[in-house]
Design an enzyme around this catalytic site. Structure first.
Site, PDB file in Angstrom:
ATOM      1  N   LYS A 109       0.822  -1.207   0.000  1.00  9.93           N
ATOM      2  CA  LYS A 109       0.000   0.000   0.000  1.00  9.93           C
ATOM      3  C   LYS A 109       0.859   1.261   0.000  1.00  9.93           C
ATOM      4  CE  LYS A 109      -3.759   0.171   2.563  1.00  9.93           C
ATOM      5  NZ  LYS A 109      -4.695   0.316   3.701  1.00  9.93           N
ATOM      6  N   GLU A 147      10.478  -5.738   3.575  1.00  4.99           N
ATOM      7  CA  GLU A 147      10.693  -7.037   2.932  1.00  4.99           C
ATOM      8  C   GLU A 147      10.260  -7.006   1.472  1.00  4.99           C
ATOM      9  OE1 GLU A 147       9.233  -8.048   7.231  1.00  4.99           O
ATOM     10  OE2 GLU A 147       8.882  -6.503   5.713  1.00  4.99           O
ATOM     11  N   GLY A 154      -5.033  -5.151   5.699  1.00  2.50           N
ATOM     12  CA  GLY A 154      -4.181  -6.067   4.944  1.00  2.50           C
ATOM     13  C   GLY A 154      -4.688  -7.491   4.904  1.00  2.50           C
ATOM     14  N   ARG A 155      -5.106  -8.022   6.053  1.00  3.28           N
ATOM     15  CA  ARG A 155      -5.534  -9.423   6.087  1.00  3.28           C
ATOM     16  C   ARG A 155      -6.937  -9.611   5.533  1.00  3.28           C
ATOM     17  NH1 ARG A 155      -4.528  -7.170  10.776  1.00  3.28           N
ATOM     18  NH2 ARG A 155      -6.093  -6.927  12.408  1.00  3.28           N
ATOM     19  N   GLU A 163      -3.750 -12.285  14.173  1.00  2.00           N
ATOM     20  CA  GLU A 163      -3.404 -10.872  14.074  1.00  2.00           C
ATOM     21  C   GLU A 163      -4.593  -9.997  14.448  1.00  2.00           C
ATOM     22  OE1 GLU A 163      -0.218  -9.295  11.236  1.00  2.00           O
ATOM     23  OE2 GLU A 163      -2.056  -8.636  10.257  1.00  2.00           O
ATOM     24  N   HIS A 223      -0.918 -38.363  10.277  1.00  2.00           N
ATOM     25  CA  HIS A 223       0.359 -39.036  10.509  1.00  2.00           C
ATOM     26  C   HIS A 223       1.381 -38.077  11.104  1.00  2.00           C
ATOM     27  CE1 HIS A 223      -0.941 -42.649   8.279  1.00  2.00           C
ATOM     28  NE2 HIS A 223      -1.662 -41.772   7.603  1.00  2.00           N
ATOM     29  N   LYS A 273       9.303  -4.468  13.852  1.00  2.00           N
ATOM     30  CA  LYS A 273       9.768  -3.692  12.692  1.00  2.00           C
ATOM     31  C   LYS A 273      10.646  -2.524  13.135  1.00  2.00           C
ATOM     32  CE  LYS A 273       5.701  -4.529   9.739  1.00  2.00           C
ATOM     33  NZ  LYS A 273       4.585  -3.863   9.029  1.00  2.00           N
TER      34      LYS A 273
END
Length: 548
Positions: A206, A212, A267-268, A353, A384, A512
């Site tokens: 945004k 990153e 964001g999510r 979050e 398993h 951050k």
């Protein structure tokens, strides 16, 4: 005592929990032949069986009273009306507007947001069509064969999960890749698979400042220029989803290839926005709009269905029941569908979050648990790996099972075996195995006497472990949209009960901030380190050994 825990329904649930603590679901099913019918719900191709829960009719009535006393209907209305319910950031949470398939306006600060939403959707359709039909070509004139999305968090997990889940709706000549990790190995391994002349990069940030994402984007840009030998190639091979036009222009991305979204999109919750551009590119805009339609269908159900028949509300309140009254700290998410193998990771961010908060909306510390650790793996692989802990461990872990009635890849008995395993696991968690049943089983196997008695305790399963099962006919864009919105609203309902803000994430920021301080010291060791002794020691150790 907080106002949440002082409500009459909360207090009644505390007593009710004591009253039914010793009841087993085995007994509940034996006592009520209609239990499955009472505790199941169907909605537009999705069937929810929640009968394998440690609940009675009274439990559900009390949970719905708690939702009413928390003013859930008013909070829901406020979200859909565009009120600034994200009060710490003074923002609305209008991700539902992104998938609004009706002709009804959605107002934010007195203005209808739908014209802007439709404008971006139209631009997404135009661009994705151009890429898919070969109108938009690479710098050397080649058609695009590979899309690489560069983002992190919601700008990665949502589009990645959807593209993986709906892979049967893609086509072989167009591949989607996702880079999120700042570890260079992630980018390098993806770049090994593609040809620069036919690769399109989507940079999703945004602000166009996410460390990153921008680190990966600049490395990808340098790779492309080196491969194609011309800076001018950037304009044909890079697009952005961002609001920072100055930064995207400086990067070399043409203004017409920058797709916007808004502050009221978290964001999510952003895969429904232009962040979903990789989905539209990979699957086509028609399929993306089917995804939106599925989300809208769940929105309408959530808004209008009575609480006791409301699928997100039911799942949410069951989570509250286990988290706050049984003291459970985690919940499992087990899709018996290979294509949903990133669904648990997506829901981890959505849930943890959002509701990983210890301060309520009034700015006061909570005195009750919020959120759960969400984790999972696709079936039958998980059987398993970690199911042993759920069956015979010391912790009760509520679980959701998801499975399609029809496979996209019918092959022999594969899908029948998959369904049998899914249904068997929820049954085993509920039933367990009594000492009497285990003894009979060992006797039938020819074991007797001391050997039997020695092995017997290890063959007993306590059972009474709760689960929900979600069935759907086949995983398609509409159904997936419904499932995503179902869990979004589940998380929202729980945030209302817990009186917390699910739309901010201040806890993410501290790491951050510290990373920005430490990075220069990783690059060049200063004369003095001013962190805690452990961090100072780690930085010093790195510099002492980096040359090796």
């Amino acid at each position: 005592m907080s106002k949440v825990t002082r409500t009459p329904a909360w207090q009644a649930l505390l007593q009710h929990h004591k009253d039914i603590a010793e009841l087993t679901m085995r007994q509940m099913f034996d006592d009520d032949a209609m239990r499955f019918e009472k505790f199941s719900l169907q909605l537009d191709g999705i069937f929810l069986d929640y009968s394998k829960n440690r609940i009675t009719t009274q439990t559900m009535q009390l949970l719905m009273q708690l939702a009413q006393q928390a003013a859930l209907p008013a909070h829901t209305a406020a979200m859909f009306k565009g009120e600034k319910i994200n009060h710490t950031e003074q923002r609305a949470a209008l991700h539902t507007a992104l998938r609004n398939r009706s002709n009804q306006p959605v107002l934010f600060e007195g203005r209808d947001v739908m014209p802007a939403v439709h404008s971006v959707l139209a631009r997404m359709r135009s661009f994705s069509d151009a890429v898919r039909n070969g109108t938009h070509l690479g710098f050397t004139g080649k058609a695009i064969t590979d899309i690489i999305n560069i983002g992190i968090g919601g700008s990665d997990l949502g589009p990645l999960m959807v593209c993986q889940a709906l892979k049967p709706y893609g086509r072989d000549e167009l591949r989607a890749h996702f880079v999120s990790n700042v570890d260079a190995s992630h980018l390098v391994e993806i770049l090994k698979k593609v040809d620069a002349s036919s690769t399109l990069f989507v940079i999703s940030s945004k602000t166009f400042t996410t460390q990153e994402t921008l680190t990966n984007a600049h490395s990808a840009r340098a790779w492309l220029v080196a491969q194609l030998g011309d800076e001018a190639a950037v304009a044909q091979h890079f697009v952005a989803v961002s609001t920072n036009l100055a930064a995207t222009a400086q990067f070399g991305i043409a203004a017409q290839n920058v797709f916007e979204f808004w502050d009221w999109v978290g964001g999510r919750y952003s895969l429904w926005s232009a962040i979903g551009l990789p989905i539209a590119l990979y699957l086509g805009m028609d399929q993306f709009e089917q995804l939106l339609a599925g989300g809208h269908a769940m929105d309408e159900h959530f808004r209008h269905a009575p609480l006791e028949k409301n699928m997100p509300v039911i799942l949410a309140m069951l989570g509250v029941w286990y988290g706050n009254f049984f003291g459970d700290t985690s919940s499992g998410l087990f899709p018996y569908d290979f294509y949903l193998n990133r669904f648990a990771a997506f829901l981890q961010q959505l849930d943890m979050e959002s509701n990983g908060k210890s301060i309520d909306r009034d700015g006061k510390p909570v005195d009750y648990d919020t959120g759960m650790v969400v984790w999972g793996e696709s079936g039958s692989n998980g059987q398993h790996a970690f199911y042993q802990l759920i069956h015979q461990g010391t912790r009760m872990i509520p679980a959701d099972f998801l499975v399609a009635l029809r496979s996209h890849n019918p092959l022999g008995d594969h899908h029948a075996i998959l369904l049998a395993n899914c249904f068997a696991q929820s049954a085993a968690l509920m039933l367990g195995k009594t000492k009497h049943e285990a003894r009979a089983e060992l006797n039938a196997q020819g074991l007797h006497g001391e050997a039997l008695e020695k092995l017997l305790p290890h063959k007993v399963f306590q059972g009474n472990n709760p689960s929900n099962t979600l069935l759907f006919e086949q995983l398609n864009p509409h159904t997936l949209g419904m499932l995503i919105a179902l869990y979004e609203h589940k998380v929202f309902v729980q945030s209302v009960i817990w009186n917390i803000n699910p739309f901010d994430q201040w806890g993410v920021e501290l790491g951050k901030q510290l990373a920005h301080k430490i990075l220069p010291e990783i690059q060049h060791l200063p004369d003095e380190l001013k962190h805690d002794a452990s961090t100072n020691g780690l930085i010093a150790y790195y510099h002492q050994h980096k040359s090796r």
